[in-house]
Design an enzyme around this catalytic site. Structure first.
Site, PDB file in Angstrom:
ATOM      1  N   LYS A  22      29.687  49.757  16.098  1.00  0.00           N
ATOM      2  CA  LYS A  22      29.087  48.565  15.474  1.00  0.00           C
ATOM      3  C   LYS A  22      27.843  48.117  16.230  1.00  0.00           C
ATOM      4  CE  LYS A  22      30.927  44.354  16.525  1.00  0.00           C
ATOM      5  NZ  LYS A  22      29.958  43.360  17.051  1.00  0.00           N
ATOM      6  N   ARG A 122      25.628  31.255  24.393  1.00  0.00           N
ATOM      7  CA  ARG A 122      24.828  32.414  23.979  1.00  0.00           C
ATOM      8  C   ARG A 122      23.411  32.059  23.535  1.00  0.00           C
ATOM      9  NH1 ARG A 122      28.556  36.310  20.444  1.00  0.00           N
ATOM     10  NH2 ARG A 122      27.227  37.921  21.293  1.00  0.00           N
TER      11      ARG A 122
HETATM   12  N1  EPU Z   1      22.113  35.133  27.522  1.00  0.00           N
HETATM   13  C1  EPU Z   1      21.224  34.133  27.845  1.00  0.00           C
HETATM   14  N2  EPU Z   1      19.977  34.148  27.268  1.00  0.00           N
HETATM   15  C2  EPU Z   1      19.597  35.101  26.390  1.00  0.00           C
HETATM   16  C3  EPU Z   1      20.496  36.130  26.059  1.00  0.00           C
HETATM   17  C4  EPU Z   1      21.758  36.131  26.646  1.00  0.00           C
HETATM   18  O1  EPU Z   1      21.538  33.255  28.655  1.00  0.00           O
HETATM   19  O2  EPU Z   1      18.451  35.033  25.893  1.00  0.00           O
HETATM   20  C5  EPU Z   1      23.449  35.170  28.171  1.00  0.00           C
HETATM   21  C6  EPU Z   1      24.601  35.069  27.169  1.00  0.00           C
HETATM   22  O3  EPU Z   1      24.870  33.721  26.845  1.00  0.00           O
HETATM   23  C7  EPU Z   1      25.717  35.755  27.924  1.00  0.00           C
HETATM   24  C8  EPU Z   1      24.997  36.857  28.711  1.00  0.00           C
HETATM   25  O4  EPU Z   1      23.623  36.456  28.745  1.00  0.00           O
HETATM   26  O5  EPU Z   1      26.302  34.861  28.817  1.00  0.00           O
HETATM   27  C9  EPU Z   1      25.064  38.240  28.118  1.00  0.00           C
HETATM   28  O6  EPU Z   1      24.789  38.170  26.739  1.00  0.00           O
HETATM   29  P1  EPU Z   1      24.105  39.357  25.919  1.00  0.00           P
HETATM   30  O7  EPU Z   1      22.786  38.886  25.406  1.00  0.00           O
HETATM   31  O8  EPU Z   1      24.147  40.618  26.687  1.00  0.00           O
HETATM   32  O9  EPU Z   1      25.082  39.472  24.675  1.00  0.00           O
HETATM   33  P2  EPU Z   1      24.652  39.852  23.226  1.00  0.00           P
HETATM   34  O10 EPU Z   1      23.532  40.799  23.278  1.00  0.00           O
HETATM   35  O11 EPU Z   1      24.514  38.627  22.390  1.00  0.00           O
HETATM   36  C10 EPU Z   1      26.111  42.003  22.978  1.00  0.00           C
HETATM   37  C11 EPU Z   1      27.198  42.464  22.064  1.00  0.00           C
HETATM   38  C12 EPU Z   1      28.466  41.672  22.363  1.00  0.00           C
HETATM   39  C13 EPU Z   1      28.849  41.913  23.828  1.00  0.00           C
HETATM   40  C14 EPU Z   1      27.686  41.511  24.736  1.00  0.00           C
HETATM   41  C15 EPU Z   1      27.932  41.807  26.198  1.00  0.00           C
HETATM   42  C16 EPU Z   1      25.974  43.162  20.104  1.00  0.00           C
HETATM   43  C17 EPU Z   1      25.614  42.938  18.678  1.00  0.00           C
HETATM   44  N3  EPU Z   1      26.778  42.273  20.683  1.00  0.00           N
HETATM   45  O12 EPU Z   1      25.929  40.623  22.697  1.00  0.00           O
HETATM   46  O13 EPU Z   1      29.486  42.199  21.526  1.00  0.00           O
HETATM   47  O14 EPU Z   1      29.977  41.151  24.155  1.00  0.00           O
HETATM   48  O15 EPU Z   1      26.495  42.217  24.332  1.00  0.00           O
HETATM   49  O16 EPU Z   1      28.190  43.145  26.392  1.00  0.00           O
HETATM   50  O17 EPU Z   1      25.563  44.150  20.697  1.00  0.00           O
HETATM   51  C18 EPU Z   1      31.471  42.119  20.262  1.00  0.00           C
HETATM   52  O18 EPU Z   1      31.177  43.223  19.790  1.00  0.00           O
HETATM   53  O19 EPU Z   1      32.609  41.593  20.121  1.00  0.00           O
HETATM   54  C19 EPU Z   1      30.470  41.377  21.024  1.00  0.00           C
HETATM   55  C20 EPU Z   1      30.560  40.065  21.216  1.00  0.00           C
END
Ligand code: EPU
Length: 419
Positions: A22, A122
């Site tokens: 996904k 997030r």
């Molecule tokens: N964060 C910030 N600022 C930003 C971006 C992120 O503070 O601009 C923080 C977030 O709040 C969090 C941390 O950084 O505390 C890491 O977040 P990240 O951005 O890596 O998460 P994401 O990209 O939104 C993806 C996956 C998630 C997975 C996380 C961590 C996708 C579509 N989603 O989310 O997947 O948990 O990386 O590995 O790739 C899931 O599939 O159930 C899922 C939640």
């Protein structure tokens, strides 16, 4: 509302095939926005999040067809509506992934701010900061990220924190920017490598994906192509934990052990016997699991997306374990539901202390987010008696045909729509 009913106490046995990932498929579908030509994506899982992404791209003017199962063809020759509306972004945060490609290709994007979600705040400040460094003019108005950029310029961007979709968004934007972009403190997840491989097939010049420094040399245009999405490492890990927890013997096909070293190490520590080859993994569990401590962290360390499933395993393991969640601030919501099944867990800040008990009790529980739902399914498979899981729409966002695959492995599980 749909529910799952599980009769616990039956070991998982047999073999199933793992679906496409996904979290790789979602950004790869967005990559179609970067070219006028058609992009054909194979091994796409049939999931609610994928359907939402298809609808989002369609309402932007992308022609989306599904010529065969698991195959999606996208053609963004004319983009008509450069907006990601709140109604779509609120159901799927990955919608933020259209921001970078739209800005790079069309010079404009209007994307609803995602807002908080069940597992944490997030924010998307890192995505915005990076695009601003590349010359975008960005304002937040009426809950929308309003971004314009005549032409993005390459820049050196150092992320304050490691972000997966942040890295993906900027990597996609940089493919069409003028000059060279370096992303430092970049996320190293395999899904980023998969996206980079797809972009390279489309003509992008990217080096270092899979390390914490990614260099992208912008090109004037990208072309279409065909790409096969990598296997879902979190679906793989979820089935492996379920087999370990139930004392099972399963073989997972179309997946790879290289994608989940940290998870396999923990399962081995729990007592599972694991063998693997290039495209399958076999797990055999003959004894009661040992409790295991773990701490989530960015790849290649232990993934936050597997934390909830290991919580359920620890509930019925020998001994006491500590699980520490370091990525999201509110990702222990499954604890309350597991306690309804008699689990012995204390939460202190971002850590859970789990005292293993011989068996969980089947109960009526509620899914709160995608991976929390998976932990309740695992708990239900091991529990004594019947478990009814409510709000399984969370599960359908990320696990393709979960009850079909579990039934094929001998689980007593069925879906019901009764109230
Ligand atoms: N964060 C910030 N600022 C930003 C971006 C992120 O503070 O601009 C923080 C977030 O709040 C969090 C941390 O950084 O505390 C890491 O977040 P990240 O951005 O890596 O998460 P994401 O990209 O939104 C993806 C996956 C998630 C997975 C996380 C961590 C996708 C579509 N989603 O989310 O997947 O948990 O990386 O590995 O790739 C899931 O599939 O159930 C899922 C939640």
């Amino acid at each position: 509302m749909q529910k799952l009913i599980i009769q616990g106490g039956f070991p998982l046995e047999g073999q199933i095939s793992i679906s496409g990932a996904k979290n790789a498929a979602l950004p790869i579908l967005c990559a179609a926005l970067l070219t006028r030509e058609s992009l054909v994506v194979d091994n796409v899982p049939d999931l609610q999040d994928i359907t939402t992404m298809q609808s989002l791209l369609q309402q932007m003017g992308v022609n989306v067809t599904t010529p065969a199962s698991s195959r999606i063809e996208l053609c963004a020759s004319h983009l008509t509506h450069l907006v990601a509306p709140y109604e779509m972004v609120k159901t799927m945060r990955a919608a933020i992934l259209v921001l970078g490609p739209l800005l790079a290709r069309a010079g404009e994007a209007n994307i609803s701010l995602p807002g908080g979600c069940a597992i944490g705040l997030r924010p998307v400040d890192q995505h915005i900061k990076g695009l601003q460094a590349m010359g975008a003019d960005i304002a937040i108005k009426h809950g929308y990220i309003q971004a314009v950029a005549k032409k993005l310029r390459g820049a050196r961007i150092v992320f304050d924190i490691v972000t997966v979709t942040g890295t993906e968004n900027l990597m996609m934007a940089a493919t069409l920017a003028e000059g060279i972009t370096t992303l430092e403190n970049a996320a190293r997840e395999p899904e980023i490598v998969d996206l980079a491989n797809c972009l390279r097939k489309m003509g992008a010049k990217i080096h270092g994906a899979g390390t914490d420094i990614i260099t992208i040399e912008g090109v004037p245009v990208l072309h279409g192509g065909e790409y096969n999405v990598m296997p879902d490492r979190i679906e793989t890990g979820t089935f492996l934990v379920a087999a370990t927890a139930t004392g099972g013997d399963i073989r997972l096909l179309n997946t790879s052990s290289n994608l989940l070293d940290a998870v396999l190490d923990k399962l081995t520590e729990a007592g599972a016997h694991i063998e693997s080859a290039e495209n399958w993994i076999h797990l055999h569990m003959t004894k009661k699991p040992q409790s295991i401590n773990l701490r989530t962290a960015p790849y290649p360390a232990f993934p936050t997306d597997m934390q909830a499933q290991f919580m359920s395993l620890n509930c019925i393991a020998d001994g006491t374990a500590i699980i520490t969640e370091t990525i999201f601030e509110n990702r222990l919501m499954h604890v309350q539901e597991l306690k309804r099944m008699n689990a012995d867990i204390e939460v202190e800040g971002n850590a859970a202390i789990i005292h293993g008990i011989p068996k969980l009790d089947g109960a009526h529980v509620m899914a709160t987010d995608l991976r929390a739902s998976a932990s309740l399914v695992i708990a239900g498979l091991t529990a004594q008696g019947e478990t009814l899981i409510d709000r399984i729409y969370h599960l359908d966002r990320g696990y393709e045909n979960i009850e079909g695959k579990l039934s094929a492995l001998g689980a007593r599980i069925r879906r019901t729509t009764s109230s």
